[in-house]
Design a protein around this motif. Structure first.
Motif, mmCIF file in Angstrom:
data_model
loop_
_atom_site.group_PDB
_atom_site.id
_atom_site.type_symbol
_atom_site.label_atom_id
_atom_site.label_comp_id
_atom_site.label_asym_id
_atom_site.label_seq_id
_atom_site.Cartn_x
_atom_site.Cartn_y
_atom_site.Cartn_z
ATOM 1 N N ALA A 44 11.343 7.790 -32.624
ATOM 2 C CA ALA A 44 12.634 7.664 -33.300
ATOM 3 C C ALA A 44 12.554 7.805 -34.818
ATOM 4 C CB ALA A 44 13.261 6.315 -32.959
ATOM 5 N N GLY A 45 11.349 7.929 -35.340
ATOM 6 C CA GLY A 45 11.194 8.014 -36.788
ATOM 7 C C GLY A 45 10.941 6.639 -37.373
ATOM 8 N N PRO A 46 10.203 6.592 -38.487
ATOM 9 C CA PRO A 46 9.841 5.300 -39.069
ATOM 10 C C PRO A 46 11.037 4.503 -39.565
ATOM 11 C CG PRO A 46 9.184 7.122 -40.502
ATOM 12 C CD PRO A 46 9.609 7.730 -39.207
ATOM 13 N N GLY A 47 12.111 5.184 -39.904
ATOM 14 C CA GLY A 47 13.289 4.481 -40.408
ATOM 15 C C GLY A 47 13.945 3.589 -39.377
ATOM 16 N N SER A 48 13.827 3.961 -38.125
ATOM 17 C CA SER A 48 14.454 3.189 -37.050
ATOM 18 C C SER A 48 13.459 2.333 -36.282
ATOM 19 C CB SER A 48 15.138 4.144 -36.059
ATOM 20 O OG SER A 48 16.118 4.924 -36.703
ATOM 21 N N ALA A 49 12.188 2.644 -36.417
ATOM 22 C CA ALA A 49 11.188 2.032 -35.544
ATOM 23 C C ALA A 49 11.119 0.514 -35.691
ATOM 24 C CB ALA A 49 9.818 2.647 -35.809
ATOM 25 N N GLU A 50 11.172 0.022 -36.921
ATOM 26 C CA GLU A 50 11.053 -1.430 -37.098
ATOM 27 C C GLU A 50 12.202 -2.155 -36.414
ATOM 28 O OE1 GLU A 50 10.378 -2.758 -41.039
ATOM 29 O OE2 GLU A 50 8.676 -1.445 -41.373
ATOM 30 N N ASP A 51 13.396 -1.620 -36.556
ATOM 31 C CA ASP A 51 14.534 -2.258 -35.896
ATOM 32 C C ASP A 51 14.395 -2.178 -34.385
ATOM 33 O OD1 ASP A 51 15.940 -3.284 -38.003
ATOM 34 O OD2 ASP A 51 17.152 -1.487 -38.312
ATOM 35 N N LEU A 52 13.856 -1.085 -33.903
ATOM 36 C CA LEU A 52 13.689 -0.944 -32.457
ATOM 37 C C LEU A 52 12.640 -1.907 -31.924
ATOM 38 C CD1 LEU A 52 13.925 2.946 -32.100
ATOM 39 C CD2 LEU A 52 15.622 1.252 -31.431
ATOM 40 N N VAL A 53 11.569 -2.100 -32.682
ATOM 41 C CA VAL A 53 10.562 -3.089 -32.276
ATOM 42 C C VAL A 53 11.190 -4.484 -32.276
ATOM 43 C CG1 VAL A 53 8.403 -4.225 -32.924
ATOM 44 C CG2 VAL A 53 8.592 -1.746 -33.074
ATOM 45 N N SER A 54 11.943 -4.775 -33.310
ATOM 46 C CA SER A 54 12.608 -6.069 -33.391
ATOM 47 C C SER A 54 13.556 -6.263 -32.214
ATOM 48 C CB SER A 54 13.373 -6.155 -34.719
ATOM 49 O OG SER A 54 14.027 -7.388 -34.842
ATOM 50 N N GLU A 55 14.304 -5.208 -31.916
ATOM 51 C CA GLU A 55 15.234 -5.261 -30.777
ATOM 52 C C GLU A 55 14.469 -5.468 -29.471
ATOM 53 O OE1 GLU A 55 18.331 -4.964 -31.749
ATOM 54 O OE2 GLU A 55 19.388 -5.003 -29.839
ATOM 55 N N THR A 56 13.344 -4.791 -29.352
ATOM 56 C CA THR A 56 12.526 -4.936 -28.148
ATOM 57 C C THR A 56 12.076 -6.381 -27.966
ATOM 58 O OG1 THR A 56 11.731 -2.654 -28.273
ATOM 59 C CG2 THR A 56 10.369 -4.213 -27.029
ATOM 60 N N PHE A 57 11.609 -6.991 -29.039
ATOM 61 C CA PHE A 57 11.137 -8.372 -28.925
ATOM 62 C C PHE A 57 12.284 -9.358 -28.725
ATOM 63 C CE2 PHE A 57 7.117 -6.643 -30.230
ATOM 64 C CZ PHE A 57 6.197 -7.477 -29.624
ATOM 65 N N THR A 58 13.471 -9.003 -29.175
ATOM 66 C CA THR A 58 14.635 -9.845 -28.875
ATOM 67 C C THR A 58 14.878 -9.875 -27.371
ATOM 68 O OG1 THR A 58 15.662 -9.338 -31.002
ATOM 69 C CG2 THR A 58 17.104 -10.138 -29.267
ATOM 70 N N VAL A 59 14.772 -8.707 -26.740
ATOM 71 C CA VAL A 59 14.936 -8.640 -25.287
ATOM 72 C C VAL A 59 13.777 -9.356 -24.596
ATOM 73 C CG1 VAL A 59 15.123 -7.096 -23.299
ATOM 74 C CG2 VAL A 59 16.236 -6.486 -25.463
ATOM 75 N N VAL A 60 12.576 -9.163 -25.133
ATOM 76 C CA VAL A 60 11.408 -9.845 -24.564
ATOM 77 C C VAL A 60 11.624 -11.353 -24.568
ATOM 78 C CG1 VAL A 60 8.990 -10.433 -25.031
ATOM 79 C CG2 VAL A 60 9.726 -8.048 -25.074
ATOM 80 N N LEU A 61 12.136 -11.862 -25.673
ATOM 81 C CA LEU A 61 12.391 -13.297 -25.781
ATOM 82 C C LEU A 61 13.371 -13.756 -24.710
ATOM 83 C CD1 LEU A 61 12.021 -15.937 -27.393
ATOM 84 C CD2 LEU A 61 13.928 -15.224 -28.826
ATOM 85 N N GLU A 62 14.399 -12.961 -24.494
ATOM 86 C CA GLU A 62 15.410 -13.317 -23.492
ATOM 87 C C GLU A 62 14.855 -13.249 -22.071
ATOM 88 O OE1 GLU A 62 19.303 -11.653 -25.954
ATOM 89 O OE2 GLU A 62 18.915 -10.983 -23.914
ATOM 90 N N GLN A 63 13.863 -12.399 -21.880
ATOM 91 C CA GLN A 63 13.387 -12.150 -20.519
ATOM 92 C C GLN A 63 12.000 -12.735 -20.248
ATOM 93 O OE1 GLN A 63 13.753 -7.985 -19.523
ATOM 94 N NE2 GLN A 63 15.955 -7.973 -19.865
ATOM 95 N N LEU A 64 11.528 -13.582 -21.146
ATOM 96 C CA LEU A 64 10.188 -14.140 -20.957
ATOM 97 C C LEU A 64 10.028 -14.788 -19.592
ATOM 98 C CD1 LEU A 64 9.154 -15.848 -24.325
ATOM 99 C CD2 LEU A 64 7.957 -14.026 -23.118
ATOM 100 N N ASP A 65 11.073 -15.494 -19.177
ATOM 101 C CA ASP A 65 10.949 -16.230 -17.919
ATOM 102 C C ASP A 65 11.109 -15.318 -16.702
ATOM 103 O OD1 ASP A 65 13.520 -15.762 -18.532
ATOM 104 O OD2 ASP A 65 14.251 -17.806 -18.223
ATOM 105 N N ARG A 66 11.411 -14.058 -16.929
ATOM 106 C CA ARG A 66 11.545 -13.141 -15.793
ATOM 107 C C ARG A 66 10.280 -12.315 -15.574
ATOM 108 N NH1 ARG A 66 17.129 -10.048 -17.024
ATOM 109 N NH2 ARG A 66 18.257 -11.793 -17.952
ATOM 110 N N TYR A 67 9.355 -12.402 -16.519
ATOM 111 C CA TYR A 67 8.152 -11.577 -16.398
ATOM 112 C C TYR A 67 7.315 -12.034 -15.212
ATOM 113 C CZ TYR A 67 3.544 -9.719 -17.249
ATOM 114 O OH TYR A 67 2.340 -9.100 -17.090
#
Lengths: 198, 165
Positions: A44-67
């Motif tokens: 996605a390009g470096p300009g968007s990547a940090e936000d996408l990683v952050s977004e990914t970990f937000t979902v990870v946080l929400e789904q920790l108990d589903r792993y």
């Protein structure tokens, strides 16, 4: 406090604890954050990547108990979430079937061929041809190819990440590579101005 | 390197395809500073201080999301009501600032092309409020906005965005 980082699968005993969740997210980032950032920068390009990683970990946080560790590795689980986040991002950008913001322009880190070395010129042409060909792939095929080529996942991990059988991943990969090898050389990018490359 | 077209062949070899993929995927190395900043931002989102208002006990994901949205509504209400001075006057608490990348105020708008929607919720008057963040140089900027169709609304409705270096 434990003497070692907790695995996601161990969260059932501690997921109510805020500090443990924080530690777990920190551990997951330490283990996979850098690679994930590189992968999403490529997609996605470096300009968007940090936000996408952050977004990914937000979902990870929400789904920790589903792993469920029995269904796949942490890495595959994370890249599966990241793939979904990336797809939403690209869809929200309204770029349709454009593979990624980078691929739309055939962007890469190749040095500008101002010195006109034949190898570098060929490399530029090759990158642009491939970028155009990648844009024409189906989303699922592109994800399989690039999770392996840029994410460093193996076929089994891609299967876990995308929730498809490993055989499907292998057949998609074979078909996609054959399609790219055949299509890319046919794409004429010589008429396009160099500045579009970056 | 020559392309297959130069060689008169009809297709690239596997090696040529792999080389092109590697070239297309080449990126600048991520700096340790950027990585550390991103880690702090992510861990702050998971920190108990921020999540205390959003999570308690064994919540389901949907319940937690609703609580996050509710907490976001408070942030957004502050942002929409007094956007230009909200961050500067300390409307957002420290945890929220860390999570939503608010902080020092700068006179620019968030980038509509790179902005990411962080939270969206229905307002009491039936509208929809959103909170967007985007990267601006080395800073992360956030803006709250009455949401209709995306970051363009945020860009138009909120001036300036607040940013964290």
């Amino acid at each position: 406090m434990t003497d070692r980082p907790l695995a996601v699968s161990e969260l059932s005993d501690v997921r109510d604890s805020g500090p443990s969740r924080t530690a777990q997210i920190g551990r997951l980032f330490d283990d996979y954050g850098s690679d994930l950032l590189r992968y999403l920068s490529r997609r996605a390009g470096p300009g968007s990547a940090e936000d996408l990683v952050s977004e990914t970990f937000t979902v990870v946080l929400e789904q920790l108990d589903r792993y469920d560790a029995t269904r796949g590795s942490e890495r595959a689980w994370l890249y599966g979430i990241a793939t979904n986040v990336l797809r939403h991002h690209l869809r929200d950008l309204g770029r349709g079937r454009a593979a990624t913001a980078r691929l739309a322009d055939g962007d890469s880190n190749i040095d500008n061929p101002s010195d006109r070395w034949p190898d570098r010129i060929d490399a530029h042409r090759r990158v642009r041809q491939l970028a155009h060909a990648l844009r024409e792939l189906a989303d699922d095929d592109r994800d399989v190819l690039l999770l392996i080529a840029w994410g460093g996942l193996n076929s089994a991990e891609v299967a876990e990440a995308l929730g498809v059988p490993a055989g499907t991943v292998r057949s998609r990969l074979h078909r996609t590579r054959r399609q790219l090898r055949a299509a890319s050389p046919q794409i004429d990018v010589d008429d396009e101005p160099d500045e579009e490359l970056r | 390197m020559t392309t297959p077209a130069d060689q008169g062949s009809m297709a690239w070899t596997d090696e040529q395809l792999d080389a092109a993929l590697a070239d297309l995927g080449s990126i600048d190395e991520v700096s340790r500073t950027d990585l550390a900043t991103l880690r702090r931002r992510i861990v702050a989102t998971a920190s108990p201080g921020l999540n205390a208002a959003m999570t308690s006990g064994r919540e389901t994901g949907s319940r937690r999301r609703r609580r996050i949205l509710a907490a976001g509504a408070v942030v957004i209400a502050c942002g929409v009501g007094g956007a230009t001075a909200a961050a500067a006057s300390g409307v957002f608490d420290q945890q929220t600032e860390a999570a939503f990348a608010s902080g020092n105020t700068y006179p620019f708008h968030i980038d509509a092309h790179t902005a990411v929607e962080r939270v969206s919720t229905t307002t009491p008057d039936g509208g929809v409020a959103q909170y967007w963040t985007a990267k601006k140089g080395n800073a992360h900027c956030g803006a709250a906005a009455p949401g209709r169709s995306g970051p363009d609304d945020a860009r138009q409705a909120v001036s300036p965005a607040s940013c964290l270096q």
